[in-house]
Design an enzyme around this catalytic site. Structure first.
Site, short mmCIF file in Angstrom:
data_model
loop_
_atom_site.label_atom_id
_atom_site.label_comp_id
_atom_site.label_asym_id
_atom_site.label_seq_id
_atom_site.Cartn_x
_atom_site.Cartn_y
_atom_site.Cartn_z
CG ASP A 1 0.70 3.87 -3.91
OD1 ASP A 1 0.97 3.95 -2.69
OD2 ASP A 1 0.14 4.78 -4.54
CD GLU A 2 4.56 6.30 -0.34
OE1 GLU A 2 5.68 6.84 -0.32
OE2 GLU A 2 3.50 6.87 -0.06
CG ASP B 1 4.96 7.37 -4.92
OD1 ASP B 1 4.06 6.51 -4.82
OD2 ASP B 1 4.79 8.57 -4.64
#
Lengths: 365, 393
Positions: B109-110, B14
């Protein structure tokens, strides 16, 4: 009501109207057929409120009257009965006794008064046609009817009677099928969109050699044969202006053998992606190449010699299924294919007989 | 990719304050300073991301931008530059994909990675996570937090525990100890309402919840109860799915009071159709089937469908839902209405239309409206019929 009639005629009559009955209805009585005995026949009617049909079967009417009975059960019974005379007698409380030889049924009916009438809203100007011709025209266009329920104006065949001709047009927005015939008694002008279900029913019941009469009146399409009547509610909505999309003056015209082209398309499209079946047509002087490829399976191509083509090179992609539908509907052995470029619709035309063509929009390839 | 009996090794990566960190990286003068990415601070939009410097002032993502401006007036406010973040995201995912083909991006973003059985090739999972973090720092110049665990639920929890730049491992057998003292809100799917309901049973921590028999939770919470029991015991069988296209995209709303006013129902559908269409466009999908869902005051629920050409347009989705609504008898007042779009496919059809297609122009219009929404906030351009509706919460 009390009647006697022949099992074979009864079964045939039931089968002519039975498909109209939807497996699931909004009103329970729509699962039934209406039986009306009067004079020297019994009339059998079915309706789903949008399409209705009525057939007359010869009968000896002892007591006239009317009742409704389950269409499915009646057809099942008639199918299993021996070929002999059968009697139908309405008892009290809408019970019906059916006897044939030693067999006897007691069937629960529903009162005839609640059955929606299958009647024309007005008398149309009738147009006479050979049943075989109408059946052929409908079959030549029905495959192009749209299954997209959200574009309901395309969910049927446009029937247009004008200037002594009858024209049938169907389109799903990707391809269009057009059939036209001269009428013997070309009077009046009318048009309407006949829903898919009615089209299929007419094709199913039409035999060969019968004369039929068709008429368009207000919001109905009516088909009349000596002992049969079909009434369909026309689809409301605007059929697209199809004439504007029929290309004229395409620079390139090929004449091909229908069976050769169809066989090649079937061979090559084996390797097309399953859903949209893209096939590429590459036209060059002297040859037509068909090609398909699939990243997971491989490639296929076939070259057909074209002795009389000397025009430009053209590359255009089509859904092979659309091409095969069109070729299947063309009755001539020689077909004309008219193309312009990879983004313009192609025309597939019958070279013999009456006017018939399909306009097919390409795929991006 | 479920392998029975085998202990899996899942890594959740993350990125830390992703949008804000990208801006700080690209504008070195912003390093160490509060940065807030989101809507215009004078407007009514929300915070998309806040740097850790800004978070110290209490700024959080999804907070109204005006509130963020009051909490941290000296922050640098920047608009969302999605194109840039998407590009950086592509670099990140490409690095992650070198470690396992079982890569499931959750958002820009993860992502989850399944590195089960790769010890001999890559080393133990904790070392893999360290290597990934180091490469992201070196090659993308951004920090990430990672969690290593036997399943997705625990890996996600672990990555969140020591943010930013964190690395937490939950070893097989250590699940109970890891979860014991965490508050119940940490459980996947437990929001404010469920948390309050669990609290009312006198339960505060996941460890306490784990001791409640599954049958008790099931009786209390239905199907979710069994799920909660599994999670509380650190069990989660969901596989890492490299590509999992959504089956459907939908929206629904429960009315504050039941009613059967057709126009009001239609207006709700209109708003839902726009929301669903926007989501479809963002995901790059078109859907063929529009389903209308109605729940009546007696909790009877009906779903009716209408299938047509693939679409991602709000107006078209609304039209189909409305047509179905008009065909559905409203015998009782309606408690809940919703619509969903399914039979999804990506991209447009290669088949060209025979008739001049107004859909092409409408698609361009929708793209323009989306772009305006991204820049100035969701309700910048809306259907006139929705002007009188309050914005969705």
């Amino acid at each position: 009501m009390e009647v006697e009639l022949e099992r074979d005629a009864f079964l045939k009559g039931l089968q002519m109207v039975q498909n109209i009955v939807e497996p699931r209805q909004t009103l329970p009585i729509l699962a039934n057929v209406l039986l009306e005995a009067e004079g020297d026949s019994i009339r059998v009617s079915a309706t789903d409120l949008a399409v209705g049909a009525r057939v007359s079967v010869p009968a000896k009417v002892a007591v006239k009257g009317a009742i409704t009975l389950s269409a499915r059960k009646l057809a099942e019974i008639a199918k299993e009965l021996p070929a002999a005379a059968l009697t139908l007698k309405v008892l009290e409380n809408a019970w019906v006794q059916l006897r044939c030889g030693g067999v006897s049924y007691k069937l629960a009916g529903l009162a005839a008064e609640d059955f929606p009438a299958v009647v024309p809203t007005a008398s149309p100007k009738w147009v006479s046609l050979d049943g075989k011709v109408l059946k052929e025209m409908l079959a030549q266009t029905a495959f192009a009817i749209s299954h997209d329920e959200s574009r309901y104006a395309l969910n049927g065949v446009l029937v247009s009677i004008q200037a002594g001709r009858i024209r049938l047009v169907a389109t799903d927005g990707h391809r269009l099928a057009f059939a036209s015939r001269l009428l013997a008694d070309g009077a009046g002008s009318a048009s309407g969109i006949v829903p898919r279900k009615a089209v299929h029913e007419v094709v199913r019941v039409l035999g060969v050699g019968e004369d039929v009469q068709v008429g368009l009146v207000e919001n109905q399409f009516i088909l009349k044969m000596p002992n049969f009547l079909l009434i369909a509610r026309l689809i409301e909505g605007q059929f697209p202006n199809y004439e504007q999309v029929i290309p004229r003056g395409h620079p390139c015209r090929l004449v091909l053998s229908r069976s050769t082209l169809a066989a090649s398309l079937r061979r090559v499209s084996v390797l097309s992606e399953e859903r949209t079946k893209p096939v590429k047509l590459l036209l060059s002087p002297g040859a037509l190449k068909l090609a398909a490829h699939n990243p997971e399976l491989g490639e296929a191509e076939e070259t057909l010699p074209l002795a009389d083509y000397s025009g430009d090179e053209i590359a255009v992609g089509f859904n092979a299924r659309y091409l095969l539908d069109a070729l299947g509907a063309l009755d001539a052995e020689q077909v004309a294919v008219e193309l312009k470029d990879g983004l313009s619709p192609g025309i597939f035309r019958s070279l013999e007989g009456e006017e018939y063509f399909c306009v097919i929009m390409p795929m991006r390839i | 990719m479920r392998t029975a009996g085998l202990v899996r090794s899942i890594i959740h990566v993350d990125m830390d304050a992703f949008y804000a960190s990208v801006e700080q990286r690209d504008h070195p003068e912003l390093g160490g300073r509060p940065v807030i990415v989101g809507a215009d601070p004078k407007g009514r939009g929300v915070v998309a991301a806040a740097s850790y410097e800004a978070r110290r002032f209490g700024v959080q993502s999804a907070m109204p931008i005006g509130k963020a401006a009051r909490l941290c007036p000296r922050a640098t406010f920047l608009p969302v530059d999605m194109d840039n973040y998407a590009r950086v995201s592509g670099q990140i995912m490409s690095i992650l994909s070198e470690y396992s083909p079982l890569l499931e991006p959750v958002s820009v973003d993860e992502a989850f990675l399944d590195v089960t059985g790769a010890d001999r090739l890559l080393g133990p999972p904790l070392e893999v996570a360290k290597a990934i973090k180091a490469r992201l720092r070196r090659e993308v110049e951004l920090t990430a937090s990672a969690g290593v665990a036997p399943n997705k639920f625990l890996a996600k929890l672990a990555s969140d525990l020591e943010k930013p730049d964190g690395l937490v491992e939950v070893r097989p057998g250590g699940e109970a100890a890891f979860l014991r003292d965490l508050p119940i809100e940490r459980l996947w799917g437990v929001g404010r309402v469920t948390a309050a309901a669990i609290r009312s049973m006198g339960i505060e921590t996941i460890g306490q919840l784990a001791r409640v028999p599954a049958t008790v939770l099931e009786r209390r919470f239905g199907k979710i109860g069994a799920h909660l029991h599994e999670l509380a015991r650190g069990r989660d069988e969901r596989p890492v799915e490299p590509f999992a296209p959504p089956r459907s995209v939908g929206a629904e709303e429960t009315f504050s009071s039941d009613h059967r006013d057709l126009e009001r129902l239609a207006l709700t559908l209109r708003a839902q159709a726009e929301r669903v269409a926007g989501e479809l466009r963002a995901l790059g999908y078109l859907g063929k089937t529009v389903a209308l869902k109605l729940r009546f005051s007696d909790f009877r629920t009906v779903t009716r469908r209408l299938t047509g050409e693939p679409t991602q347009e709000g107006l078209e989705i609304y039209r189909r839902a409305r047509r179905v609504l008009e065909q559905t008898p409203l015998a009782d007042p309606v408690r809940l209405i919703g619509l969903s779009v399914s039979s999804l496919s990506s991209g447009g059809s290669a088949q060209l239309p025979l008739f001049p297609d107004p859909a092409v122009r409408r698609a361009r219009l929708a793209q323009a409206v989306d772009a305006l929404g991204r820049r100035f906030g969701d309700r910048t351009v809306i259907a006139a019929s929705l002007l009188m509706r309050p914005p969705p919460k």
